[in-house]
Design an enzyme around this catalytic site. Structure first.
Site, PDB file in Angstrom:
ATOM      1  CB  THR A 181      -0.561   0.261   1.482  1.00 48.15           C
ATOM      2  OG1 THR A 181      -0.163   0.005   2.145  1.00 48.15           O
ATOM      3  CG2 THR A 181      -1.562  -0.972   1.111  1.00 48.15           C
ATOM      4  CD1 TRP A 182       5.404   3.925   0.313  1.00 47.46           C
ATOM      5  CD2 TRP A 182       6.154   3.259  -1.617  1.00 47.46           C
ATOM      6  NE1 TRP A 182       6.693   4.688  -0.348  1.00 47.46           N
ATOM      7  CE2 TRP A 182       6.710   4.486  -1.171  1.00 47.46           C
ATOM      8  CE3 TRP A 182       6.813   2.660  -2.897  1.00 47.46           C
ATOM      9  CZ2 TRP A 182       7.931   4.978  -1.771  1.00 47.46           C
ATOM     10  CZ3 TRP A 182       7.680   2.758  -3.143  1.00 47.46           C
ATOM     11  CH2 TRP A 182       8.913   4.418  -3.044  1.00 47.46           C
ATOM     12  CG  ASP A 190       3.964  -4.279   4.432  1.00 45.48           C
ATOM     13  OD1 ASP A 190       4.179  -4.570   5.409  1.00 45.48           O
ATOM     14  OD2 ASP A 190       3.535  -3.469   3.798  1.00 45.48           O
ATOM     15  CE1 TYR A 231       5.777   2.791   3.188  1.00 48.22           C
ATOM     16  CE2 TYR A 231       3.279   1.102   3.366  1.00 48.22           C
ATOM     17  CZ  TYR A 231       4.951   1.784   3.363  1.00 48.22           C
ATOM     18  OH  TYR A 231       5.510   0.832   2.749  1.00 48.22           O
ATOM     19  CD  GLN A 254       7.698  -4.276   3.753  1.00 51.31           C
ATOM     20  OE1 GLN A 254       7.579  -3.575   2.792  1.00 51.31           O
ATOM     21  NE2 GLN A 254       7.202  -5.065   4.213  1.00 51.31           N
ATOM     22  CE1 TYR A 310      11.337  -0.792  -0.921  1.00 54.38           C
ATOM     23  CE2 TYR A 310      12.109  -2.203   1.013  1.00 54.38           C
ATOM     24  CZ  TYR A 310      12.235  -1.053   0.330  1.00 54.38           C
ATOM     25  OH  TYR A 310      13.075  -0.353   1.094  1.00 54.38           O
ATOM     26  CG  LEU A 328       5.526  -5.912 -10.278  1.00 54.44           C
ATOM     27  CD1 LEU A 328       3.645  -5.675 -10.830  1.00 54.44           C
ATOM     28  CD2 LEU A 328       5.910  -7.134 -10.316  1.00 54.44           C
TER      29      LEU A 328
END
Length: 283
Positions: free
Chosen positions: A19-20, A44, A49, A155, A183, A186
């Site tokens: 959800t960053w 997460d 954030y 992480q 994290y 992509l």
């Protein structure tokens, strides 16, 4: 596809929902819920954030493994306890499943920080203790500072362009049963375009398996027994990400990708912003 989290015996989906940079709006809630409906049970977030309340609304009345992170300027004992209390309120949950130290902080004694983390487990405010962006020496210091519990996860940034954790950090974590949570798996759209030319194994395998390049990238990360937490505000893309759990690459396919990505190298987020994080940690 589910993986065990550290030595806990807890099985959670290998693809979580990151959800960053997700905004606190209905679109984000829809995206998270789409991922949960598609088969993920792992979300997460982080206090940094500024979207924990939104995440809390998205997961309301659902069975979800919720992970969040405390920023290093809250690593003093009392400050860390208060930060966890505030995260619990924003998330609207009684217990945080995985509470992670967001970045190392050399300005606070790790013994004080881990004592507070263990207190949170003792009181039922959190279930498991994790870290984020820790190197091997930082992991060793944190582990030696603990008297009751274990670190279950680290992480870190990991993707075809950023692989600084190999081999030292990844091997240390494997030997100590510390799960890797990747994290930014992509990268960014232009990065994906750069590594997925027609002749790339990502493209070849995607065409062969009737999948997308994004799904092949995620499947490659999962083949290393790493969790991955891709983020998207688009429900269709979140569903696409979650469905990558159904792709089991062969050893030949993973070797092809490993060889191909060895030509790429990009500075990690920690390398790019480490000094800024260290500065902020003082306050």
């Amino acid at each position: 596809m589910e993986f065990y989290l550290g030595k806990t015996g807890e099985r959670i989906s290998s693809i979580g929902i990151g959800t960053w940079q997700m905004k606190s709006n209905d679109q984000s809630i829809m995206a998270i819920r789409a991922g949960l409906d598609a088969g993920s049970n792992f979300v997460d977030t982080a206090e940094a954030y500024r979207n924990e309340a939104m995440v809390g609304r998205a997961i309301e009345s659902r069975e979800v493994f919720i992970a969040t992170k405390v920023f290093p300027n809250h690593f003093k004992y009392d400050s860390l306890i208060r930060a966890c209390e505030n995260s619990l309120k924003r998330l609207n949950v009684k217990t945080i499943d995985l509470y992670q130290l967001h970045w190392p902080n050399r300005h606070v004694d790790i013994k004080e920080t881990m004592k507070a983390m263990e207190h949170l487990v003792d009181t039922g405010m959190i279930r498991y203790i994790g870290v984020s962006n820790f190197n091997v020496n930082e992991l060793k210091s944190a582990m030696s500072a603990m008297s009751k519990y274990e670190i279950v996860s680290n992480q870190v940034e990991y993707n075809p362009l950023v692989r600084y954790i190999e081999p030292e950090i990844s091997e240390f974590c494997r030997k100590n049963s510390i799960s890797i949570i990747a994290y930014s798996p992509l990268m960014h759209g232009h990065d994906i375009d750069a590594i997925s030319k027609d002749e790339s194994p990502f493209n070849i395998i995607a065409n062969k398996r009737n999948a997308t390049v994004r799904q092949v990238i995620l499947a490659w990360i999962l083949s290393k027994n790493f969790f991955a937490i891709p983020k998207s505000n688009v429900p269709e893309h979140v569903i696409e990400n979650v469905k990558s759990m159904n792709i089991n690459l062969s050893s030949e396919e993973t070797s092809m990708i490993d060889h191909y990505v060895s030509r790429f190298n990009k500075k990690s987020l920690k390398e790019r912003y480490g000094n800024i994080i260290s500065f902020v940690s003082r306050f």
